[in-house]
Design an enzyme around this catalytic site. Structure first.
Site, PDB file in Angstrom:
ATOM      1  N   CYS A 199       0.827  -1.305   0.008  1.00  0.00           N
ATOM      2  CA  CYS A 199       0.016   0.070   0.127  1.00  0.00           C
ATOM      3  C   CYS A 199       0.763   1.274   0.099  1.00  0.00           C
ATOM      4  O   CYS A 199       1.950   1.032  -0.171  1.00  0.00           O
ATOM      5  CB  CYS A 199      -0.897   0.088   1.230  1.00  0.00           C
ATOM      6  SG  CYS A 199      -0.043  -0.239   2.821  1.00  0.00           S
ATOM      7  N   THR A 200       0.352   2.305   0.068  1.00  0.00           N
ATOM      8  CA  THR A 200       1.291   3.711  -0.009  1.00  0.00           C
ATOM      9  C   THR A 200       2.329   3.702   0.619  1.00  0.00           C
ATOM     10  O   THR A 200       3.535   3.748   0.489  1.00  0.00           O
ATOM     11  CB  THR A 200       0.141   4.812   0.120  1.00  0.00           C
ATOM     12  OG1 THR A 200      -0.993   4.647  -0.814  1.00  0.00           O
ATOM     13  CG2 THR A 200       1.079   6.232  -0.306  1.00  0.00           C
TER      14      THR A 200
END
Length: 301
Positions: free
Chosen positions: A182-183
């Site tokens: 994810c980010t």
């Protein structure tokens, strides 16, 4: 010189309300802007401001025992990318609707995936031919950038992941090595534990998320495309040769450009190329938004 700090820490917080007031007072005193979420599970923050003020914020935050080993990531930008300084208490610092399932102790999330540094991700891929990258973000984020051949679940929000995992769609992956990403890493802390709780046996997560991977390998590794970020920048690239993988919702040309829907009541984004963006009638998430905007315009007239 200004910068943006991104950080999270899973650690038990006995009094989130008091912690909220302390952080809001500190950030206001340092003229920082951004967003901080606090729950009994920990803290999740993105703040922008002058370098000296951000360093003072880090020093003060690390004075709390639970936060002393927090990893703070630096990103280009500043306070102007945020409208205000918002500090809120929530049941979860990422809304998976899993507050009762998630277990956190002084070492972080209990039962989560194994953390891999970017180099270790490459080593795993080189040593195994069945590695699966599993996107821990929302589908619209993956539309402009993802790891090569990654599985992208059908999600609008993080609340959709439990439904997806329990749908049976991914049961064939349960005995394969799965690398969640994810980010910045925070969503995978939770997602990896949810996957393990549901029978996925070998689950990993990229330490520091896409941000740390991009800092290490740029666009010369396994990542393809742009990264969606949640401030006024909208997207960031890791090099001067970023591959464009997004598709314009109107002409199907290649683009990584997101715009806010032109109907003020819609919170969705429009993936639209710069040519189509010049047509005001195309800056809508859906035909219904266009109709509602026109109705509102007629009514106000």
């Amino acid at each position: 010189m200004q910068k943006i700090l991104l950080y999270y820490k899973f650690t038990p917080i006995k009094d989130p309300v008091t912690m909220k007031l302390w952080h809001k007072t500190l950030c206001d005193s340092l003229n920082l802007k951004g967003r901080i979420l606090i729950s009994s599970h920990g803290i999740n923050g993105t703040v922008g401001g002058d370098m000296d003020d951000l360093k003072a914020y880090i020093k003060a935050t690390k004075e709390f025992a639970g936060f002393k080993d927090t990893t703070f990531k630096w990103s280009d930008g500043g306070r102007e990318y945020f409208p205000r300084m918002s500090v809120k208490v929530r049941d979860e610092i990422v809304a998976f609707d899993a507050a009762d399932e998630l277990i956190v102790d002084e070492n972080g999330v209990v039962g989560g995936g194994v953390h891999l540094k970017p180099k270790q991700v490459h080593e795993l891929v080189a040593s195994r031919d069945d590695v699966v990258f599993f996107d821990g973000r929302n589908a619209h984020e993956a539309a402009i950038g993802k790891f090569k051949d990654a599985v992208v679940p059908d999600t609008r929000t993080s609340r959709d992941f439990i439904r997806e995992l329990e749908s049976g769609k991914y049961d064939d992956l349960k005995d394969k090595p799965i690398v969640t990403y994810c980010t910045g890493g925070i969503r995978c802390e939770i997602l990896s534990s949810l996957m393990k709780n549901r029978g996925f046996n070998e689950v990993y997560q990229i330490d520091g998320g896409i941000v740390k991977y991009g800092e290490t390998y740029g666009d010369d590794g396994l990542w393809e495309g742009s990264l969606r970020v949640f401030d006024d920048r909208m997207t960031i690239d890791f090099s001067d040769h970023t591959k464009t993988v997004g598709v314009c919702s109107h002409c199907e040309g290649m683009t990584n450009n997101y715009e806010n829907c032109a109907w003020s009541n819609c919170n969705d984004l429009v993936l639209i190329c710069l040519n189509c963006k010049q047509e005001p009638d195309l800056l809508f998430h859906a035909d219904e938004c266009r109709k509602n905007a026109k109705i509102g315009s007629t009514a106000s007239a």
